[in-house]
Design a protein around this motif. Structure first.
Motif, mmCIF file in Angstrom:
data_model
loop_
_atom_site.group_PDB
_atom_site.id
_atom_site.type_symbol
_atom_site.label_atom_id
_atom_site.label_comp_id
_atom_site.label_asym_id
_atom_site.label_seq_id
_atom_site.Cartn_x
_atom_site.Cartn_y
_atom_site.Cartn_z
ATOM 1 N N CYS A 88 0.820 -1.227 0.000
ATOM 2 C CA CYS A 88 0.000 0.000 0.000
ATOM 3 C C CYS A 88 0.847 1.267 0.000
ATOM 4 C CB CYS A 88 -0.942 -0.005 1.204
ATOM 5 S SG CYS A 88 -0.133 0.274 2.787
ATOM 6 N N GLY A 89 2.078 1.188 0.553
ATOM 7 C CA GLY A 89 2.949 2.354 0.602
ATOM 8 C C GLY A 89 2.626 3.323 1.729
ATOM 9 N N GLU A 90 1.585 3.022 2.502
ATOM 10 C CA GLU A 90 1.136 3.980 3.514
ATOM 11 C C GLU A 90 1.101 3.437 4.936
ATOM 12 O OE1 GLU A 90 -2.604 5.292 1.967
ATOM 13 O OE2 GLU A 90 -1.623 6.323 0.287
ATOM 14 N N CYS A 91 1.103 2.092 5.103
ATOM 15 C CA CYS A 91 0.977 1.535 6.455
ATOM 16 C C CYS A 91 2.322 1.661 7.198
ATOM 17 C CB CYS A 91 0.524 0.080 6.399
ATOM 18 S SG CYS A 91 1.789 -1.050 5.784
ATOM 19 N N CYS A 94 5.138 -0.426 5.564
ATOM 20 C CA CYS A 94 5.603 0.183 4.310
ATOM 21 C C CYS A 94 6.479 1.402 4.609
ATOM 22 C CB CYS A 94 4.419 0.595 3.433
ATOM 23 S SG CYS A 94 3.703 -0.760 2.490
ATOM 24 N N CYS A 102 3.827 -5.489 4.302
ATOM 25 C CA CYS A 102 2.707 -4.533 4.241
ATOM 26 C C CYS A 102 1.470 -5.079 4.945
ATOM 27 C CB CYS A 102 2.373 -4.213 2.777
ATOM 28 S SG CYS A 102 0.921 -3.157 2.610
HETATM 29 ZN ZN LIG Z 1 1.586 -1.153 3.415
#
Ligand SMILES: [Zn+2]
Length: 339
Positions: A88-91, A94, A102
């Motif tokens: 996701c790039g946001e958790c 990540c 992730c």
């Molecule tokens: Zn993530």
């Protein structure tokens, strides 16, 4: 490009979207084939609990028609598998840089738009080039093989270890074959004799019907020790308590699939046996390794390549498969030819 999207359960509409490359590391891919399997039909019926509108399609292959100037592994005419799962790039994981860990992976057709479309513009990182020896149809199973490798890695079964695999659908069958490839001894279990026979034809030696003789059967095969590893594959229709009965004391139990149903289990059994229980959802796909297994012919996918259909009437295809699922509680994968 044209997409087919679910507006609500059982309502599919076509939509035109812009499709130009927006960065040098992107490529435009003509979608050739899409796998229509359990996740797609569950998304269609509303059973998957996804948010609409959503373009279904978790796994697809295609051909690059245009590559950005920053692309290094694909060029025009490269045949590719499209990776449906991305971090996701946001958790928190990540953000720590641990993308393999992730906590909310984005899965095509589930929580991000999937591949039921004529073209897609994708990041080159999400494309896996296919060697000529891997057929289009087999390549569609790259994602499932990657999930099964993830399960096998989590089991970490030593040579000769007995592993009970519950559910002989696509995941269970492929996993059993890969366990044999890794020199473990799978015992594949299902209530459906047709599925067990298909797996036996792929070389799975121990297949057992899930009936009143099941425990005795596993006991006999394992010399009374029961299974040191046990994998319960999602949506197989059997009791999620079964692994606790089949596992040996101190054994490892894995629940596995791209999605899980709501499940309740009798935990006391697992605690009394000191079992280790975990889940595998294939959220860090190792597509290159999976494609390599296809090159090495580690799995026989013949039972899953039978149904091929063209894209002339996509709503009718989904409606027919959903009706079959309602009637028989099972669905077989179809390969949808988009060209
Ligand atoms: Zn993530």
């Amino acid at each position: 490009m044209k997409v087919w999207k679910l507006l609500s359960p059982k309502v599919i509409a076509e939509e035109e979207r812009p499709d130009s490359i927006a960065s040098p590391t992107q490529a435009k891919v003509k979608i050739a084939k899409v796998l229509i399997a359990y996740p797609e039909i569950r998304a269609y019926t509303g059973a998957a609990g996804i948010r609409y509108p959503r373009v279904p399609g978790m796994y697809a292959i295609g051909v690059v028609v245009e590559a950005g100037e920053g692309c290094v592994k694909v060029e025009k005419n490269t045949r590719v598998f499209l990776d449906g799962v991305a971090p996701c790039g946001e958790c928190a994981e990540c953000k720590k840089g641990n993308k393999d860990g992730c906590l909310s992976p984005q899965i095509a057709g589930i929580n991000k738009d999937g591949f039921l479309r004529d073209f897609i513009v994708a990041e080159e990182a999400d494309l896996s080039p296919l060697p000529p020896s891997v057929s289009d149809d087999c390549a569609l199973y790259t994602g499932l093989i990657s999930l099964c490798e993830d399960i096998a890695g989590t089991l970490d079964a030593a040579k000769g270890t007995h592993v009970a695999v519950i559910g002989a659908g696509e995941t269970g069958n492929i996993l059993a074959q890969l366990l044999i490839y890794h020199q473990a001894v799978p015992i594949l279990i299902d209530s459906d004799e047709e599925r067990l026979a298909a797996a036996a034809a792929c070389g799975v030696y121990y297949t057992l019907k899930a009936d009143e003789n099941l425990l005795a059967g596993v006991s006999e095969i394992t010399g009374g020790r029961m299974a040191e590893g046990c994998v319960y594959t999602s949506f197989n229709g059997l009791s999620p308590d079964l692994p606790f009965d089949l596992a040996a004391p101190c054994g490892k139990v894995i629940y596995a699939g791209m999605e899980f149903a709501e499940m309740s289990v009798h935990l006391k059994k697992a605690l009394d046996k000191k079992l280790t229980v975990t889940g595998v959802t294939g959220d860090c796909p190792q597509s290159a390794a999976a494609i390599n297994l296809l090159v090495n012919k580690a799995v026989d996918l013949a039972p899953f390549l039978a149904e091929e259909t063209d894209a002339s009437d996509i709503p009718a295809l989904f409606a027919a498969k959903a009706a079959l699922l309602e009637k028989e509680n099972r669905t077989r994968p179809s390969i949808l030819n988009m060209i």
